[in-house]
Design a protein around this motif. Structure first.
Motif, PDB file in Angstrom:
ATOM      1  N   UNK A 220      10.530 -12.981 -13.526  1.00  0.00           N
ATOM      2  CA  UNK A 220      10.830 -13.551 -12.211  1.00  0.00           C
ATOM      3  C   UNK A 220       9.903 -12.885 -11.196  1.00  0.00           C
ATOM      4  N   UNK A 221      10.252 -11.679 -10.808  1.00  0.00           N
ATOM      5  CA  UNK A 221       9.376 -10.870  -9.960  1.00  0.00           C
ATOM      6  C   UNK A 221       8.868  -9.705 -10.786  1.00  0.00           C
ATOM      7  N   UNK A 222       7.618  -9.358 -10.577  1.00  0.00           N
ATOM      8  CA  UNK A 222       7.024  -8.225 -11.273  1.00  0.00           C
ATOM      9  C   UNK A 222       6.290  -7.345 -10.280  1.00  0.00           C
ATOM     10  N   UNK A 223       6.189  -6.086 -10.649  1.00  0.00           N
ATOM     11  CA  UNK A 223       5.362  -5.145  -9.913  1.00  0.00           C
ATOM     12  C   UNK A 223       4.216  -4.729 -10.818  1.00  0.00           C
ATOM     13  N   UNK A 224       3.055  -4.591 -10.221  1.00  0.00           N
ATOM     14  CA  UNK A 224       1.866  -4.139 -10.935  1.00  0.00           C
ATOM     15  C   UNK A 224       1.363  -2.898 -10.205  1.00  0.00           C
ATOM     16  N   UNK A 225       1.153  -1.835 -10.964  1.00  0.00           N
ATOM     17  CA  UNK A 225       0.612  -0.626 -10.353  1.00  0.00           C
ATOM     18  C   UNK A 225      -0.280   0.061 -11.367  1.00  0.00           C
TER      19      UNK A 225
ATOM     20  N   UNK B  36       0.813  -1.218   0.000  1.00  0.00           N
ATOM     21  CA  UNK B  36       0.000   0.000   0.000  1.00  0.00           C
ATOM     22  C   UNK B  36       0.845   1.267   0.000  1.00  0.00           C
ATOM     23  N   UNK B  37       0.301   2.301  -0.624  1.00  0.00           N
ATOM     24  CA  UNK B  37       0.844   3.660  -0.608  1.00  0.00           C
ATOM     25  C   UNK B  37       2.139   3.846  -1.395  1.00  0.00           C
ATOM     26  N   UNK B  38       2.540   2.923  -2.224  1.00  0.00           N
ATOM     27  CA  UNK B  38       3.779   3.061  -2.986  1.00  0.00           C
ATOM     28  C   UNK B  38       3.533   3.413  -4.450  1.00  0.00           C
ATOM     29  N   UNK B  39       2.292   3.648  -4.834  1.00  0.00           N
ATOM     30  CA  UNK B  39       1.962   3.943  -6.222  1.00  0.00           C
ATOM     31  C   UNK B  39       2.691   5.148  -6.783  1.00  0.00           C
ATOM     32  N   UNK B  40       2.772   6.219  -6.024  1.00  0.00           N
ATOM     33  CA  UNK B  40       3.451   7.431  -6.505  1.00  0.00           C
ATOM     34  C   UNK B  40       4.919   7.133  -6.781  1.00  0.00           C
ATOM     35  N   UNK B  41       5.558   6.428  -5.864  1.00  0.00           N
ATOM     36  CA  UNK B  41       6.968   6.072  -6.055  1.00  0.00           C
ATOM     37  C   UNK B  41       7.155   5.275  -7.341  1.00  0.00           C
ATOM     38  N   UNK B  42       6.296   4.285  -7.590  1.00  0.00           N
ATOM     39  CA  UNK B  42       6.436   3.449  -8.780  1.00  0.00           C
ATOM     40  C   UNK B  42       6.134   4.216 -10.059  1.00  0.00           C
ATOM     41  N   UNK B  43       5.164   5.114 -10.040  1.00  0.00           N
ATOM     42  CA  UNK B  43       4.901   5.938 -11.224  1.00  0.00           C
ATOM     43  C   UNK B  43       6.088   6.850 -11.517  1.00  0.00           C
ATOM     44  N   UNK B  44       6.668   7.424 -10.478  1.00  0.00           N
ATOM     45  CA  UNK B  44       7.853   8.274 -10.677  1.00  0.00           C
ATOM     46  C   UNK B  44       9.023   7.465 -11.204  1.00  0.00           C
ATOM     47  N   UNK B  45       9.227   6.285 -10.661  1.00  0.00           N
ATOM     48  CA  UNK B  45      10.331   5.436 -11.132  1.00  0.00           C
ATOM     49  C   UNK B  45      10.100   5.013 -12.579  1.00  0.00           C
TER      50      UNK B  45
END
Length: 141
Positions: free
Chosen positions: A83-88, A18-27
């Motif tokens: 392998x590992x993925x992030x979804x946002x 939770x709450x990491x969406x902004x970080x991932x969009x910026x990255x």
């Protein structure tokens, strides 16, 4: 989060962040849109909340980064090593971590809007938009 429950029901190991969406969009922007100036980003409506503004995937729909689209994007995503993925999402604060992500397929995301899938190192991305005439997109950097 509907997708989280769907993946979990398929016995896919998922963790909600939770709450990491902004970080991932910026990255994501740093990795896939770094080559554009601030003015160029504004010209393709990368930011904002009016009309059709504010979507990171505009870098693809305005052809400002090489990418695959539609069936070619789906095929590339299905074939890429995962392998590992992030979804946002474009409009959510939450992120999903998928471990052993090789089981993910484009079909898992057909009901999603403005979803971004990236590998752990952000070397590729698969994007499904809310605009069915645009995308999905796949890009490797």
């Amino acid at each position: 989060m509907h997708l989280f429950d769907l993946l979990k029901s398929k016995n896919i190991k998922v963790t909600e962040i939770p709450y990491w969406g902004i970080y991932f969009r910026n990255r994501w922007e740093e990795r896939f849109v770094f080559h554009l100036s601030q003015l160029q980003k504004e010209e393709i409506h990368l930011y904002g909340n009016r009309y059709f503004c504010g979507y990171l995937w505009h870098v693809f729909s305005y052809d400002r980064r090489p990418h695959l689209c539609a069936h070619e994007a789906i095929q590339a995503f299905n074939e890429v090593k995962k392998a590992k993925c992030y979804i946002f999402y474009q409009h959510s604060a939450d992120v999903i971590l998928v471990e052993q992500a090789d089981v993910l397929e484009a079909a898992n995301f057909t009901e999603e809007d403005d979803v971004y899938i990236v590998d752990e190192a952000f070397t590729w991305t698969f994007v499904v938009t809310h605009e069915r005439d645009y995308g999905p997109y796949f890009c490797k950097v």
